[in-house]
Design an enzyme around this catalytic site. Structure first.
Site, PDB file in Angstrom:
ATOM      1  N   GLU A 172      20.473 -35.182 -57.154  1.00 13.46           N
ATOM      2  CA  GLU A 172      21.934 -35.096 -57.099  1.00 13.46           C
ATOM      3  C   GLU A 172      22.278 -33.706 -57.579  1.00 13.46           C
ATOM      4  OE1 GLU A 172      25.485 -34.668 -57.232  1.00 13.46           O
ATOM      5  OE2 GLU A 172      25.159 -35.286 -59.316  1.00 13.46           O
TER       6      GLU A 172
ATOM      7  N   CYS B 223      30.165 -31.605 -60.477  1.00 10.34           N
ATOM      8  CA  CYS B 223      29.599 -31.392 -59.144  1.00 10.34           C
ATOM      9  C   CYS B 223      30.593 -31.753 -58.049  1.00 10.34           C
ATOM     10  CB  CYS B 223      28.308 -32.191 -58.976  1.00 10.34           C
ATOM     11  SG  CYS B 223      28.510 -33.988 -59.129  1.00 10.34           S
TER      12      CYS B 223
END
Length: 316
Positions: free
Chosen positions: A83, A117
């Site tokens: 991720e 993110c």
């Protein structure tokens, strides 16, 4: 799922991303030995990936670090879930409520100083409303208080360290040198960086192409849905996209964008522990974890077991 876990937090977040989590599980009664905290630098992380006792690696971090983790895991044929970073787009459709859209856009870009993110890293606004939107967004940026959250009621706190502050400053400065205009913010006051709005960018602008990981909102106009889809997809990343406005039009655009997540009438920062999470391209290797089904698939090895009452007869 019956798996013991080695938790290796970032060196800069060993308490909030490590100790506090372990303490919660201890208080909840998790049996001793199932969750181990391993604080340390990148060398500790590399040792975890290489350890033969570790069979599955789940990594969250930068794309550059994720590539190294993936390469190391591949040498041992380990399953790895990556991720990674993002340069997420927020698309404001024609006819959208500009005041609400600017509020959503400000939240998406400035929450946690943009150090997420899923942060909104690119604002795409229809040309009929872009001037109104960018001024509304800049006004919100000017009004958001910045400071020490332990001492006063602020909307933005410090950037995590000097290195990251220098990176944010560098991206903005290079973008301005390339022709971008600063409509709000743009100047660091260590350890803080103010909410910043940039306008007048193009495809090559550093603030448009790079993941900033700071409170910077680059804004550009688009002509039609085809151009919006092209601009969204013109990125190495593919983590999260927000689309604001008419739901039917948003659904059409959602079919054209390359992203692990699409939020209609929401900004880009959105996830739940019950929902699968992941991105494509430089945002990750397409794996999904989160939620019961996705977690079972991510962290469980399937074994096929057959049973007969007696040994079968064979013609050999």
């Amino acid at each position: 799922l019956g798996n013991a876990v080695l938790l290796k937090p970032d060196l800069r977040t060993a308490v909030s991303g490590g100790v506090s989590i372990v303490r919660v599980f201890e208080a909840a009664g998790l049996p001793e030995g199932l969750l181990h905290l391993l604080p340390g630098d990148a060398g500790v992380g590399a040792a975890v990936v290489d350890a033969p006792e570790v069979s599955v690696v789940s990594f969250t971090g930068s794309t550059a670090a994720g590539r190294k983790v993936g390469e190391a895991a591949a040498r041992s044929l380990k399953r790895v879930h990556l991720e990674l970073g993002g340069n997420n787009a927020l698309v404001v459709l024609p006819g959208a409520d500009v005041a609400k859209a600017a509020s959503a856009g400000a939240f998406g870009s400035f929450l946690h100083q943009g150090q997420i993110c899923m942060t909104t890293g690119r604002h795409l606004v229809h040309e009929s409303q872009v001037d109104e939107y960018v001024e509304a967004l800049a006004e919100k940026a000017r009004r958001l208080p910045v400071g020490n959250p332990a001492e006063s009621d602020v909307a933005l706190g410090p950037i995590i360290d000097d290195r990251q502050l220098a990176h944010v400053t560098d991206v903005v400065d290079r973008s301005v040198a390339a022709g971008a205009r600063v409509l709000a913010g743009g100047k660091p006051d260590a350890p803080f960086y103010p909410p910043t709005v940039l306008f007048g960018l193009d495809d090559a602008s550093p603030a448009w192409r790079e993941e900033i990981f700071g409170p910077v909102a680059p804004v550009r106009a688009y002509r039609d849905l085809d151009e919006a889809a092209r601009l969204v997809n013109d990125s190495e990343y593919g983590l999260s996209v927000g689309i604001l406005g008419d739901v039917g039009t948003a659904m059409k655009l959602a079919e054209e964008v390359r992203s692990g997540k699409v939020h209609i009438n929401e900004q880009t920062v959105g996830d739940e522990p019950t929902a699968p999470f992941g991105g494509v391209g430089d945002s990750g290797n397409g794996s999904r974890f989160g939620g019961a089904k996705a977690n079972i698939e991510a962290f469980t090895e399937t074994q096929w077991l057959t049973v007969r009452a007696d040994i079968a007869h064979y013609p050999f």
